[in-house]
Design a protein around this motif. Structure first.
Motif, PDB file in Angstrom:
ATOM      1  N   LYS A   1       2.178   6.382  -6.895  1.00 38.06           N
ATOM      2  CA  LYS A   1       1.054   7.098  -7.378  1.00 38.06           C
ATOM      3  C   LYS A   1       1.173   8.631  -7.132  1.00 38.06           C
ATOM      4  O   LYS A   1       0.795   9.445  -8.060  1.00 38.06           O
ATOM      5  CB  LYS A   1      -0.256   6.633  -6.802  1.00 38.06           C
TER       6      LYS A   1
ATOM      7  N   LEU B   1       1.191   4.124  -3.107  1.00 39.63           N
ATOM      8  CA  LEU B   1       0.824   5.603  -2.859  1.00 39.63           C
ATOM      9  C   LEU B   1       2.291   6.386  -3.182  1.00 39.63           C
ATOM     10  O   LEU B   1       1.959   7.348  -3.777  1.00 39.63           O
ATOM     11  CB  LEU B   1       0.508   5.696  -1.310  1.00 39.63           C
TER      12      LEU B   1
ATOM     13  N   VAL C   1       0.724  -1.255   0.003  1.00 38.56           N
ATOM     14  CA  VAL C   1      -0.051   0.258   0.104  1.00 38.56           C
ATOM     15  C   VAL C   1       0.869   1.322  -0.191  1.00 38.56           C
ATOM     16  O   VAL C   1       0.699   2.253  -0.854  1.00 38.56           O
ATOM     17  CB  VAL C   1      -0.833   0.086   1.177  1.00 38.56           C
TER      18      VAL C   1
ATOM     19  N   ASP D   1      -3.516  -5.292  -3.866  1.00 35.24           N
ATOM     20  CA  ASP D   1      -3.294  -3.908  -2.936  1.00 35.24           C
ATOM     21  C   ASP D   1      -2.566  -2.999  -3.822  1.00 35.24           C
ATOM     22  O   ASP D   1      -3.032  -1.785  -3.949  1.00 35.24           O
ATOM     23  CB  ASP D   1      -1.995  -4.131  -2.084  1.00 35.24           C
ATOM     24  N   GLU D   2      -1.527  -3.096  -4.855  1.00 39.61           N
ATOM     25  CA  GLU D   2      -0.950  -2.183  -5.854  1.00 39.61           C
ATOM     26  C   GLU D   2      -2.149  -1.733  -6.734  1.00 39.61           C
ATOM     27  O   GLU D   2      -2.265  -0.551  -7.015  1.00 39.61           O
ATOM     28  CB  GLU D   2       0.306  -2.793  -6.358  1.00 39.61           C
TER      29      GLU D   2
ATOM     30  N   TYR E   1      -5.512  -1.626  -6.621  1.00 37.09           N
ATOM     31  CA  TYR E   1      -6.515  -1.036  -5.978  1.00 37.09           C
ATOM     32  C   TYR E   1      -5.780   0.463  -5.608  1.00 37.09           C
ATOM     33  O   TYR E   1      -6.715   1.514  -5.685  1.00 37.09           O
ATOM     34  CB  TYR E   1      -7.039  -1.785  -4.683  1.00 37.09           C
ATOM     35  N   ASN E   2      -4.592   0.456  -5.037  1.00 38.72           N
ATOM     36  CA  ASN E   2      -4.361   1.815  -4.452  1.00 38.72           C
ATOM     37  C   ASN E   2      -3.628   2.709  -5.472  1.00 38.72           C
ATOM     38  O   ASN E   2      -3.582   4.065  -5.441  1.00 38.72           O
ATOM     39  CB  ASN E   2      -3.201   1.384  -3.362  1.00 38.72           C
TER      40      ASN E   2
END
Length: 300
Positions: A122, A119, A115, A232-233, A235-236
């Motif tokens: 991103k 972030l 996560v 996780d990657e 979705y985030n």
């Protein structure tokens, strides 16, 4: 004396075995049972639908498209990670000084949360505005900013997803390859040098890779399973206040929205989970038969 050892065995193993049964096997079996019922907003359904949930999930274009997409994703990320991790292991294995330092540096990203890494990728590296690092570098060459994650054409989001996953997991598989490399008898390399084998590709192909067969099988197995379980990657990285976009939707994201979304269709979600588990099992068995993980490293 034998009974006392048995008592101590269960005293230490019993709590873990009980926790494994309660929190893993019981939910797993109950999920399989739910897949045969109409389970909207409940985990104790009464309406039996048989294979109806399986028929519905296999006819859902979103689920089947997710499976097809991630078969291609797996076919790409597995060899890329394999080659990159093996290359790191070979380089670290040749280092004579500060080997522990380089091993720790390359392994460190494996301790990072998916996560948190997603972030960072991103918000800092691949931010869609001109202040992101990637767009800043492009700006130095006069290129326009790229919306890395918000457009499917061209699909730049795959570059973001692949790089973050490669950064996160390459160090872990490097450690596995290092362990395999250290088990290879140096006499084999000495004999190859005496026979005139050139260091490099010849030695790698005829000595190193055959000796790493069991390690390679384990690495590929873990890579395949982790690729299909990606959540996780994705979705985030790709979700925002509007939800998750229709492209690059892994099966687990589909199951997340199906079972925990507005409809909370736990029966359909459980059926999808069983189908995904069977798909992983088929791919795993296929690659196991191909690579032969039961063979010893020495067996080539």
């Amino acid at each position: 004396m034998r009974g006392r050892r048995t008592l101590w065995f269960w005293a230490f193993v019993g709590p873990f075995a009980l926790g494994l049964a309660l929190f893993t096997y019981v939910p797993l079996l109950w999920s399989v049972a739910l897949s045969f019922f109409d389970a909207h907003n409940t985990v104790t359904p009464t309406h039996f639908v048989g294979l109806g949930n399986y028929t519905a999930v296999l006819r859902d274009d979103a689920f089947t498209a997710g499976l097809k997409t991630f078969v291609l994703f797996t076919a790409f990320i597995v060899p890329v990670t394999y080659v990159f991790s093996l290359s790191l292991a070979l380089m670290v294995n040749r280092v004579r000084r500060a080997r522990a330092f380089f091993r720790s540096v390359f392994f460190l990203p494996a301790a990072c949360s998916y996560v948190v890494a997603a972030l960072i990728w991103k918000m800092s590296l691949f931010n869609g505005v001109r202040f992101g690092l990637a767009n800043t570098v492009l700006g130095w060459f006069g290129a326009a900013p790229v919306a890395w994650l918000s457009t499917p054409d061209p699909p730049w989001y795959w570059l973001v997803v692949v790089t973050v996953r490669l950064w996160l997991q390459a160090g872990f598989y490097m450690i596995l390859f290092l362990a395999g490399l250290q088990r290879i008898d140096p006499v084999l390399y000495e004999a190859a040098a005496v026979d005139g084998a050139r260091p490099g590709w010849t030695v790698l192909r005829h000595i190193t890779l055959p000796q790493l067969r069991a390690t390679s099988a384990a690495v590929v197995l873990l890579l395949v399973v982790n690729a299909f379980q990606a959540f996780d990657e994705f979705y985030n990285l790709l979700s925002d206040a509007r939800g998750y976009p229709p492209y690059a939707r892994p099966p687990l994201v589909y199951l997340y929205y199906t079972a925990l979304g507005q409809g909370q269709n736990l029966g359909l979600g459980s059926a999808g989970a069983v189908v995904l588990a069977l798909a992983i099992a088929v791919v795993t068995v296929g690659q196991a038969r191909w690579l032969g993980p039961g063979r010893t490293d020495a067996g080539g």
